[in-house]
Enzyme design. Structure first.
Site, PDB file in Angstrom:
ATOM      1  N   ASP A 104      28.233  51.168  45.101  1.00  0.00           N
ATOM      2  CA  ASP A 104      26.994  51.206  44.311  1.00  0.00           C
ATOM      3  C   ASP A 104      26.617  52.657  44.038  1.00  0.00           C
ATOM      4  OD1 ASP A 104      24.508  50.807  43.175  1.00  0.00           O
ATOM      5  OD2 ASP A 104      23.508  50.521  45.120  1.00  0.00           O
ATOM      6  N   ASN A 157      23.852  53.632  42.053  1.00  0.00           N
ATOM      7  CA  ASN A 157      22.454  53.908  41.688  1.00  0.00           C
ATOM      8  C   ASN A 157      21.424  53.281  42.626  1.00  0.00           C
ATOM      9  OD1 ASN A 157      22.848  51.286  40.982  1.00  0.00           O
ATOM     10  ND2 ASN A 157      21.986  51.459  38.919  1.00  0.00           N
ATOM     11  N   ASP A 215      20.782  50.219  43.602  1.00  0.00           N
ATOM     12  CA  ASP A 215      20.204  48.878  43.436  1.00  0.00           C
ATOM     13  C   ASP A 215      20.900  47.846  44.335  1.00  0.00           C
ATOM     14  OD1 ASP A 215      22.597  48.538  42.158  1.00  0.00           O
ATOM     15  OD2 ASP A 215      21.761  47.787  40.277  1.00  0.00           O
ATOM     16  N   ASP A 243      40.301  41.100  34.223  1.00  0.00           N
ATOM     17  CA  ASP A 243      40.278  39.680  34.541  1.00  0.00           C
ATOM     18  C   ASP A 243      39.928  38.937  33.254  1.00  0.00           C
ATOM     19  OD1 ASP A 243      40.115  37.294  36.120  1.00  0.00           O
ATOM     20  OD2 ASP A 243      39.434  38.521  37.799  1.00  0.00           O
ATOM     21  N   ASP A 288      42.560  34.067  34.789  1.00  0.00           N
ATOM     22  CA  ASP A 288      41.898  33.128  35.676  1.00  0.00           C
ATOM     23  C   ASP A 288      42.284  31.677  35.349  1.00  0.00           C
ATOM     24  OD1 ASP A 288      39.634  33.059  37.719  1.00  0.00           O
ATOM     25  OD2 ASP A 288      38.842  31.663  36.237  1.00  0.00           O
ATOM     26  N   GLU A 322      46.904  33.303  37.154  1.00  0.00           N
ATOM     27  CA  GLU A 322      46.477  32.564  38.332  1.00  0.00           C
ATOM     28  C   GLU A 322      46.822  31.104  38.083  1.00  0.00           C
ATOM     29  OE1 GLU A 322      42.599  31.859  41.189  1.00  0.00           O
ATOM     30  OE2 GLU A 322      42.493  31.491  39.044  1.00  0.00           O
ATOM     31  N   HIS A 348      39.473  37.713  46.482  1.00  0.00           N
ATOM     32  CA  HIS A 348      38.023  37.483  46.558  1.00  0.00           C
ATOM     33  C   HIS A 348      37.673  36.021  46.819  1.00  0.00           C
ATOM     34  CE1 HIS A 348      39.247  36.338  42.603  1.00  0.00           C
ATOM     35  NE2 HIS A 348      38.076  35.778  42.369  1.00  0.00           N
ATOM     36  N   ASP A 349      38.671  35.143  46.819  1.00  0.00           N
ATOM     37  CA  ASP A 349      38.428  33.714  47.073  1.00  0.00           C
ATOM     38  C   ASP A 349      38.917  33.285  48.450  1.00  0.00           C
ATOM     39  OD1 ASP A 349      37.488  33.361  44.445  1.00  0.00           O
ATOM     40  OD2 ASP A 349      39.484  32.837  43.689  1.00  0.00           O
TER      41      ASP A 349
HETATM   42  O1  TEU Z   1      39.661  30.663  41.085  1.00  0.00           O
HETATM   43  C1  TEU Z   1      40.331  29.480  40.781  1.00  0.00           C
HETATM   44  C2  TEU Z   1      40.668  28.692  41.931  1.00  0.00           C
HETATM   45  O2  TEU Z   1      41.776  28.218  42.040  1.00  0.00           O
HETATM   46  C3  TEU Z   1      39.561  28.449  42.874  1.00  0.00           C
HETATM   47  O3  TEU Z   1      39.088  27.173  42.649  1.00  0.00           O
HETATM   48  C4  TEU Z   1      39.999  28.560  44.235  1.00  0.00           C
HETATM   49  O4  TEU Z   1      40.796  27.448  44.557  1.00  0.00           O
HETATM   50  C5  TEU Z   1      38.780  28.568  45.090  1.00  0.00           C
HETATM   51  O5  TEU Z   1      38.022  29.706  44.760  1.00  0.00           O
HETATM   52  C6  TEU Z   1      39.176  28.645  46.507  1.00  0.00           C
HETATM   53  O6  TEU Z   1      38.107  28.319  47.282  1.00  0.00           O
HETATM   54  C7  TEU Z   1      39.264  31.437  40.010  1.00  0.00           C
HETATM   55  C8  TEU Z   1      38.525  32.658  40.516  1.00  0.00           C
HETATM   56  O7  TEU Z   1      39.416  33.457  41.259  1.00  0.00           O
HETATM   57  C9  TEU Z   1      37.312  32.229  41.281  1.00  0.00           C
HETATM   58  O8  TEU Z   1      36.633  33.328  41.847  1.00  0.00           O
HETATM   59  C10 TEU Z   1      36.415  31.491  40.325  1.00  0.00           C
HETATM   60  O9  TEU Z   1      35.317  30.979  41.019  1.00  0.00           O
HETATM   61  C11 TEU Z   1      37.143  30.367  39.609  1.00  0.00           C
HETATM   62  O10 TEU Z   1      38.433  30.745  39.121  1.00  0.00           O
HETATM   63  C12 TEU Z   1      36.360  29.930  38.402  1.00  0.00           C
HETATM   64  O11 TEU Z   1      36.414  30.917  37.417  1.00  0.00           O
HETATM   65 CA    CA Z   2      24.437  49.605  41.237  1.00  0.00          CA
END
Ligand code: TEU
Ligand code: CA
Length: 551
Positions: A21, A23, A25, A98, A200, A251, A323-324
Site C-alpha cells: 500500500d 498511500n 488507505d 489476468d 481465468d 486456468e 490466491h485461491d
Molecule cells: O478461480 C476459478 C476456480 O477454479 C475457483 O472456483 C477455485 O476452484 C476456487 O477459488 C477454489 O476455492 C478463478 C479465480 O482464480 C478466483 O479467484 C475467482 O474467484 C474465480 O475464478 C471467479 O472469477
Molecule cells: Ca492504497
C-alpha cells in the site's frame, strides 16, 4: 520440443490488494508495486502475473470486472499502470494480465443494458433462461460460491446464469459480438505493450445449448470444456494472440492430460500452457474443505503423470499455491517453527526441478504461512463466508468439525498482506490493512530474509538463477523413482549426456536413502541442509532436499 522464453521463465503472482500500500488507505495499489519492483528484480523473476486491477465493485476482489479498460480506483489510475509497465520493462520484467472473460460484474455496462429488456441490444451478451416456474430456476446447477447458479431478475421475469457469485453473470460466448468485444479489448491491452494473459476459468466459456439438471447440481458436464471452447480459443489465437510475442496461460480446472494437449499443445494454436489443479484437489472431506494433507503417494502419482504425459507434447504450469489456495508451507510442508524454513525450501526444490513453468505466489518466497483465524468474522473471502454459512449456520456440521477444515483451506490464508519488515502492519501499510496481517510478521519478513543468505528468500533466488544456467531444468526428461515411498519424492531429469537426481524428504524425521550409483561422487547443485553426498548410503535429515548433477 520448441525452446521458448515462457518455458524458461519464472512467474511471480501479485495479488495487488495485499502486496504493498503506497498511500495509507490499507489497500495495496499500483504505486506500491512499483516501489517493490527492485525486490522482485533482486529475486530474479522474469514475469509478473498481476491478479485483476480493473474497475470492479470487488464482490470477488477484482474477479468481477465492471470496466476492462480502466483501473480500479483503489489501485490507482491508467497513468499508474503505464508507469508500472514501463518500470517493469526497464528492469527486464514482463507483465501478464489476468483476463477474466467467462463473466463480468453485474455492474458492467453490458449487463446493466442486458437486464433492461428482452429486446435490448445487449440481451444476448449473457445467458438468460425462463425458470421452470415462477419460483424454480431453469435447472439445479449450483454456483461455485454456494446457492443456485441462476439468479431471478424481476425486470424481465427471467433468470441469468452465474457460475460464480450472482454479481458475476456469465458471458454468452456463442454470441459473435461478445467474442469480438473481448478480442478488441485484448488487442487494446496488447497494443499497450503487456506481455500476456492469464485466462481465468477459460475452460468454462462454452456451455451446451441444452441445460439439463446436473448430478447433485453439478454444472461440470455442461459448462467445463464445453462444445466450442477449442473453436473459440483458436479464433482468439488467430485474431489476437498470434499477432504478438506474448505468453498465455489458461486456468483450466478439471482438465485432463489428454485435454491439456489440445489447450496447450505444441501445435494446436490455442494457449501456451495450462494451469491445472489436479495435484491440489480431490482432498476435500466436505466439498473442498478438509484439515488433512494429501498423501504423498497420491501427490507424486498426479505430478508424475502430468510430467510424463505432457512431455514433448504440451506445457504445464508448476505451483503449490495461489490466491485461491492455502499457503504452500502450511499445506504441503510443515509450518511449525523448527521445520518451516527447511520444508519451504524442500517444496521449492521439488517444484522448480520439475518440467513446466514455475509460479511463485507472493510471500511463498518468504515461507509465509496460513493465518491463525480466531472466528468466522475474520473471513473476507466470499467463498469462505458463504461456505461457513452453508455448512455451519445452516446446520449441516458443527463448528467444531468444520472449523479446522475451513481454516486450513480458506482462500484468505493467501490473501493476508505481504510481510515486508517487522514494523507495525509488517510495513505493508501505514494505515489499517483491509485484511489482518499474520502476527508472525515479526520473525517472517522480507527485510530479515533478504539480509540472511540462508533464508527461504535466498534459496528461491538461487533456484531461479540455477534455472537460467541449466537448461536441463527446463527441458530434461522426467523419470520417477521410488514411487511407493510415502516419505520421499525422488526423480531424475535427463537431457543429452546430463542427468539430475532430485531427492526431497516430505517427513519430519530422519530416513535412510541410497544414492543411485551413477550419481555417487557427482556435484551437488543445491541442498537445503548440510550433508555429505559422496557415498551411496546416507541418512536424510527431516525435510531434506538436494539435487545432484551428473555431466
Ligand atoms: O478461480 C476459478 C476456480 O477454479 C475457483 O472456483 C477455485 O476452484 C476456487 O477459488 C477454489 O476455492 C478463478 C479465480 O482464480 C478466483 O479467484 C475467482 O474467484 C474465480 O475464478 C471467479 O472469477
Ligand atoms: Ca492504497
Amino acid at each position: 520440443m520448441n525452446r521458448t522464453w515462457w518455458k524458461e521463465a519464472v512467474i511471480y503472482q501479485i495479488y495487488p490488494r495485499s502486496f504493498m500500500d503506497s498511500n495509507g488507505d490499507g489497500i495495496g495499489d499500483l504505486q506500491g508495486i512499483i516501489s517493490r519492483l527492485d525486490y522482485l528484480k533482486y529475486l530474479g523473476i522474469d514475469v509478473i502475473w498481476l491478479s485483476p486491477v480493473y474497475q470492479s465493485p470487488n464482490d470477488d476482489n477484482g474477479y468481477d470486472i465492471s470496466d476492462y479498460q480502466n483501473i480500479m480506483d483503489e489501485f490507482g489510475t491508467m497513468e499508474d499502470f503505464d508507469e508500472l509497465l514501463a518500470a517493469a520493462h526497464e528492469r527486464g520484467i514482463k507483465i501478464v494480465m489476468d483476463l477474466v472473460v467467462n463473466h463480468t460484474s453485474d455492474e458492467h455496462k453490458w449487463f446493466m443494458e442486458s437486464r433492461k429488456s428482452k429486446e435490448n441490444a445487449y440481451r444476448d451478451y449473457y445467458i438468460w433462461r425462463e425458470g421452470k416456474d415462477a419460483q424454480t430456476p431453469p435447472n439445479n446447477w449450483g454456483s461455485c460460491f454456494g446457492g443456485s447458479a441462476w439468479q431471478y431478475d424481476e425486470t424481465t421475469g427471467m433468470y441469468y446464469l452465474h457460475l460464480f457469485s450472482k454479481k458475476q453473470p456469465d458471458l454468452n460466448w456463442d454470441n459473435p459480438k461478445v467474442r469480438e468485444e473481448v478480442f478488441d479489448m485484448m488487442t487494446w491491452w496488447c497494443d499497450k505493450g503487456i506481455d500476456g494473459f492469464r485466462m481465468d476459468v477459460i475452460s468454462m466459456i462454452s456451455k451446451t445449448k441444452e441445460m439439463p439438471d446436473g448430478k447433485n447440481g453439478d454444472f461440470g458436464p455442461y459448462c467445463v470444456h464445453g462444445p466450442n471452447v477449442h473453436k473459440y480459443l483458436q479464433e482468439m489465437n488467430e485474431k489476437v494472440l498470434s499477432k504478438y510475442d506474448i505468453m498465455t496461460v489458461g486456468e483450466t480446472s478439471g482438465v485432463t492430460t489428454a485435454l491439456a494437449q489440445q489447450y496447450a499443445g505444441e501445435d494446436t494454436h490455442e494457449l501456451n500452457m495450462v494451469f491445472q489443479f489436479e495435484h491440489v484437489e480431490g482432498d476435500g472431506k466436505y466439498g473442498k474443505w478438509t484439515d488433512e494433507k494429501i498423501p504423498l503417494i497420491t501427490l507424486k502419482e498426479t505430478l508424475s503423470r502430468w510430467q510424463t504425459e505432457l512431455y514433448g507434447k504440451a506445457w504445464n504450469s508448476l505451483f503449490w499455491d495461489n490466491h485461491d489456495q492455502p499457503r504452500a508451507v502450511s499445506r504441503f510442508g510443515d509450518d511449525r517453527p523448527m521445520y518451516r524454513e527447511v520444508s519451504a525450501k524442500m517444496l521449492a526444490t521439488c517444484l522448480h526441478m520439475l518440467q513446466g513453468t514455475p509460479y511463485i505466489y507472493q510471500g511463498e518466497e518468504l515461507g509465509m504461512t496460513n493465518y491463525p483465524f480466531q472466528s468466522p468474522d475474520d473471513f473476507h473471502d466470499i467463498e469462505s463466508i458463504n461456505a461457513y454459512k452453508e455448512w455451519c449456520t445452516e446446520g449441516k456440521l458443527s463448528h467444531a468439525v468444520f472449523w479446522p477444515c475451513i481454516t486450513f483451506k480458506s482462500r484468505d490464508n493467501a490473501r493476508t498482506p505481504i510481510q515486508w519488515d517487522n514494523s507495525p502492519q509488517a510495513g505493508f501499510t501505514v494505515g489499517t490493512p483491509w485484511i489482518a496481517v499474520n502476527p508472525n510478521y515479526t520473525t517472517i519478513n522480507a527485510k530479515a530474509e533478504t539480509a540472511d543468505v540462508n533464508s527461504v528468500f535466498h534459496y528461491y533466488k538461487k533456484l531461479i538463477a540455477l534455472r537460467k544456467e541449466n537448461p536441463i531444468m527446463v527441458y530434461g526428461k522426467y523419470e520417477a523413482l521410488m514411487e511407493d515411498s510415502a516419505e520421499l519424492f525422488v526423480y531424475t531429469r535427463a537431457m543429452d549426456n546430463e542427468k539430475l537426481l532430485v531427492v526431497c524428504s516430505f517427513c519430519d524425521h530422519e530416513t535412510n536413502f541410497m544414492i543411485p550409483a551413477e550419481f555417487v561422487g557427482t556435484s551437488c547443485l543445491i541442498s537445503n541442509v548440510e550433508n555429505q553426498y559422496d557415498k551411496s548410503e546416507m541418512t536424510l535429515k527431516p525435510y531434506e532436499a538436494f539435487v545432484l548433477h551428473r555431466k
